[in-house]
Design an enzyme around this catalytic site. Structure first.
Site, PDB file in Angstrom:
ATOM      1  CD  GLU A  32      -2.585   1.433   2.539  1.00 30.83           C
ATOM      2  OE1 GLU A  32      -2.200   0.843   3.553  1.00 30.83           O
ATOM      3  OE2 GLU A  32      -3.553   2.214   2.515  1.00 30.83           O
ATOM      4  NE  ARG A 259       5.909  -7.653   9.528  1.00 35.11           N
ATOM      5  CZ  ARG A 259       4.821  -7.001   9.082  1.00 35.11           C
ATOM      6  NH1 ARG A 259       3.626  -7.359   9.509  1.00 35.11           N
ATOM      7  NH2 ARG A 259       4.922  -6.020   8.242  1.00 35.11           N
ATOM      8  CE  LYS A 269       3.857   0.833   5.465  1.00 29.55           C
ATOM      9  NZ  LYS A 269       2.826   0.306   4.588  1.00 29.55           N
TER      10      LYS A 269
END
Length: 761
Positions: A32, A259, A269
């Site tokens: 995104e 991850r 983030k």
RNA sequence: UGGGGUGUCGCCAAGUGGUAAGGCAACUGGUUUUGGUCCAGUCAUUCGGGGGUUCGAGUCCCUCCACCCCAUCCA
């Protein structure tokens, strides 16, 4: 891709290609565009692009831009930059989920027409309440009863922007009591009166991730949709949407991997954004940031990042990779590539008083050491006044100090050996300057002095040296698993304003990355560097076994206590299990132990499992050997039962009885029995038929076995030797080889005896 | 607590019933005009714990434990 070891994703792809499920592999990297990509994205990029490349497929770059309030074109540029910098090329144009808004909308309409989606008008809070919790089922909204026509009308008007945000949402009609929270009538669309950076004000409704992602994958012809572990629960919905819409195959499938987490680093983030916004770092490309832009500005090479991603592997276990692994990768890469030059970080003046004031000379120095196969050299000015690093001189040297001391000469790298004659102090008593003498016959390359020195140190000539700014970066956080700003390392950046560097670096610019000898790897800062005011970023220090030794000798009074092996935890007796059984189960348990004479472990396992228990009793009717049957049922039947999704098994109790008889009679071995089992589960044939057809009858005849054993022993002399030297684990190796040679048919007990006696000789 | 996952060396990670790979880190020693590199070597009698099956289990069965994810109109 050939036979080398593959990660589990590559194995899945390989299998799917081999089976013809897909004719070509298509992957995608779908970020995104709402933030700068970091090294975790590098892992995802490497996986998606790497797998496509390895199997001759394609990888798309897709901006997953379904949320107009968070996304921005600067991030799409940053993402494109990152992918390109890592040397990958996406197939075709950059794709955008927003390009599919119309088709997605049509799919949603289709779902409504099927009665599989409805417009819900509950408030946000109500929706949350109605969803239930992980332990309690939710309940469905009254609006779920709306007619198809009404839903169609409402959804159309939502699209046109007739309603306020939050007034309605579109939901899938699945199951409000599903144990998987993601399946409790998930939201498909929400109203957003926000300007989308690509579609502008065209849309008032935006699809949610779960609805958009699977369909976007499908629209693009993606075959393998790789994502991180936290989406495991979303997979069921991913499949539900494609299945309910009955999209024509081939359909994409989702697979999850762990991850990346790095020690001494934060990756979320939110936390990264906080660092930038609070000014803890100087922007997204601050060289301490784990962003691609940060590593790039720091001086990391794409090759080093790629090598790192390769080394850490792909798996499903949550893990924390040691940042030392990354540091190794960049050192390893730069070691082979960059020129060595000399730069003094903390200058200490040395006057060579037997070198004539008027004189000066130039020394030839290669840019690369003997073990780097690259050519190139520069001239090194030399005169009466030079600078060395303060830490390369010591008046009271610790044990093992190789550098300059009042009693210990040292070589100036590429130049002469010098000896300290006098130490000049400033008013505070600190060493301000050293007076030394040099040995004219000790010139590097033509040394006839015969003087032995312990080390060579770097230096610069006073008049020609250039002043440079150095930014010495260290880990941003001081703890291994930092929570946030409270764990910041206060010394993550040290600025050295007046380091001195040899002139050739600035004048010749042989490269943009350098090894400053004995210090570390440095990178000419791409933003702030100018020839008038050169700035270098420290990428990483060199390994420093001297510093390490210093540290350990200083702070290691006690040897590390060897951690005791933890004592065995509380033992679990089978009787404890019996205690937790219900009434019925207990009765069964008693029956199995008392009447049938089963051991309690077996009895309790059977008693607790209805299916197994009744199967067991059925088999007994055909062959009354409780113990043997119980073993088979508990171990083998249970496995097949677990492996069959629908609870069906491909064999009958009578067949198990037959199998048991064959084992008891010695016709087949236990090992073969397992094989027969699998065959039975698949083909539903009778065990005896399988044994006959495949010729699985056990071989117990030494006459046949002995030659095979001798052959195995003869062809593995190394292992025979090791075995005889005491490596008894190897015994299994020999047995295994014989079993393999007979395709599992040899009687293992006989083989054991035979091998044992042969090896004794 | 329901569901979905994961536990193999200090950190990653192979391993699919037959000799516990490899990398990082650490530690020896050698080479070296970088205390770098390189080279040689050491580093898991054991795979989260306990039982069971098997000639043989990290791998199969039972059970317990620990950790992660899911109740955003985020992705």
């Amino acid at each position: 891709m050939s036979t080398e070891r593959k990660d589990f994703l590559r194995r899945i792809v390989e299998e799917d290609l081999k089976s013809g499920k897909y004719s070509e592999v298509v992957t995608r990297f779908p970020p995104e565009p709402n933030g700068y990509p970091h090294i975790g994205h590098a892992k995802a990029i490497t996986i998606n692009f790497g797998i496509a490349r390895d199997f001759g497929g394609r990888c798309h770059l897709r901006m997953d831009d379904t949320n107009p309030t968070t996304e921005d074109p600067v991030y799409v540029e940053a993402i494109k930059d990152a992918v390109r910098w890592l040397r990958f090329q996406w197939d075709g144009p950059v794709r955008y989920t927003s390009d599919y808004f119309q088709r997605l909308y049509e799919y949603a309409v289709e779902l409504i027409k099927m009665g599989k989606a409805y417009v819900d008008s509950l408030s946000e809070e109500e929706i949350r309440e109605y969803r239930g919790t992980v332990t309690t089922p939710g309940k469905r909204s009254v609006y779920a009863q709306r007619s198809v026509e009404e839903n169609l009308d409402l959804f159309e008007r939502m699209r046109k922007g007739e309603f306020a945000e939050g007034e309605h949402v579109l939901r899938a009609k699945i199951d409000m009591a599903s144990p998987n929270m993601k399946m409790r009538d998930p939201l498909l669309y929400r109203i957003r009166h926000a300007r989308h950076y690509r579609t502008g004000d065209k849309w008032a409704v935006y699809p949610m991730y779960d609805f958009a992602h699977c369909l976007s994958d499908y629209i693009e012809g993606v075959t393998h949709s790789f994502c991180t572990l936290e989406f495991e629960n979303n997979r069921e919905l991913y499949d539900w949407i494609l299945e309910t819409l009955k999209v024509s195959p081939p359909r994409p499938h989702q697979y999850e991997f762990a991850r990346l987490n790095l020690s001494y680093t934060v990756m979320s983030k939110r936390k990264l954004l906080e660092l930038v916004e609070k000014g803890v770092v100087n922007g997204w490309d601050d060289p301490r940031m784990p962003t691609i832009a940060g590593y790039r500005r720091r001086g990391y090479t794409p090759e080093s990042i790629l090598a790192f991603c390769d080394q850490i592997g792909i798996a499903k276990a949550n893990s924390l990779v040691d940042v030392a692994q990354l540091e190794f990768c960049i050192r390893d890469d730069l070691n082979k590539k960059v020129p060595r030059v000399m730069c003094v970080l903390d200058p200490l003046k040395v006057t060579i008083d037997n070198y004539d004031e008027e004189e000066s000379q130039e020394l030839e120095a290669p840019y690369y050491p003997h073990d780097v196969p690259k050519e190139g050299s520069r001239k090194l000015p030399f005169s009466r006044e030079i600078y060395i690093d303060r830490k390369d001189f010591s008046e009271n040297p610790p044990k093992g100090y190789y550098r300059l001391t009042p009693d210990q000469p040292v070589r100036l790298r590429y130049a002469y050996i010098i000896r300290c004659k006098e130490v000049i102090r400033d008013e505070k008593g600190e060493v301000a300057e050293i007076v030394a003498e040099y040995y004219p016959d000790s010139k590097s390359g033509s040394d006839t002095s015969g003087i032995k020195v312990k080390s060579a140190i770097h230096w610069v000539e006073a008049n020609s040296a250039r002043r440079v700014e150095l930014r010495l970066y260290d880990r941003l956080f001081k703890t291994e698993e930092p929570k946030g700003i409270e764990d910041i390392n206060p010394d993550s950046l040290k600025i050295v304003k007046d380091a001195l560097i040899e002139p050739a670096v600035i004048a010749e610019k042989p490269d943009e990355r350098f090894q400053f000898e004995r210090e570390g790897y440095f990178y000419a800062d791409p933003v702030d560097y100018s020839d008038d005011a050169p700035v270098f970023n420290r990428i990483v220090t060199l390994k420093d076994s001297w510093a390490k030794k210093q540290k350990t000798t200083k702070s290691k009074p006690h040897p590390k206590p060897k951690t005791e092996k933890k004592p065995a935890q509380k033992m679990q007796r089978p009787s404890d299990e019996a205690a937790s059984m219900g009434e019925e189960e207990k009765k069964l348990f008693d029956y199995y132990t008392r009447k049938l004479g089963l051991r309690s472990e077996m009895a309790s396992t059977l008693a607790r499992d209805d299916v197994l228990s009744s199967f067991f009793k059925e088999v007994l009717k055909h062959h009354n050997e409780p113990e043997n049957i119980a073993k088979l049922v508990i171990n083998e039947v249970a496995r097949e039962l677990k492996n069959s999704q629908d609870g069906r098994i491909g064999f009958t109790p009578a067949q198990i009885a037959e199998l048991a008889e064959m084992i008891e009679s010695g016709l087949i071995s236990n090992k073969i029995a397992k094989q027969v089992f699998e065959e039975m589960a698949k083909s539903e044939e009778n065990p005896r038929a399988i044994v006959e057809k495949r010729g699985l009858v056990q071989i117990a005849d030494p006459e046949i076995l002995l030659p095979i054993i001798d052959e195995v022993i003869a062809s593995n002399p190394g292992n025979v030797k090791k075995y005889k030297e005491g490596n008894e684990r190897l015994f299994g190796f020999f047995v295994g080889q014989v079993l393999k040679a007979t395709e599992g048919k040899a009687n293992p007990k006989v083989v054991n005896d035979l091998v044992s006696s042969r090896l004794e000789k």
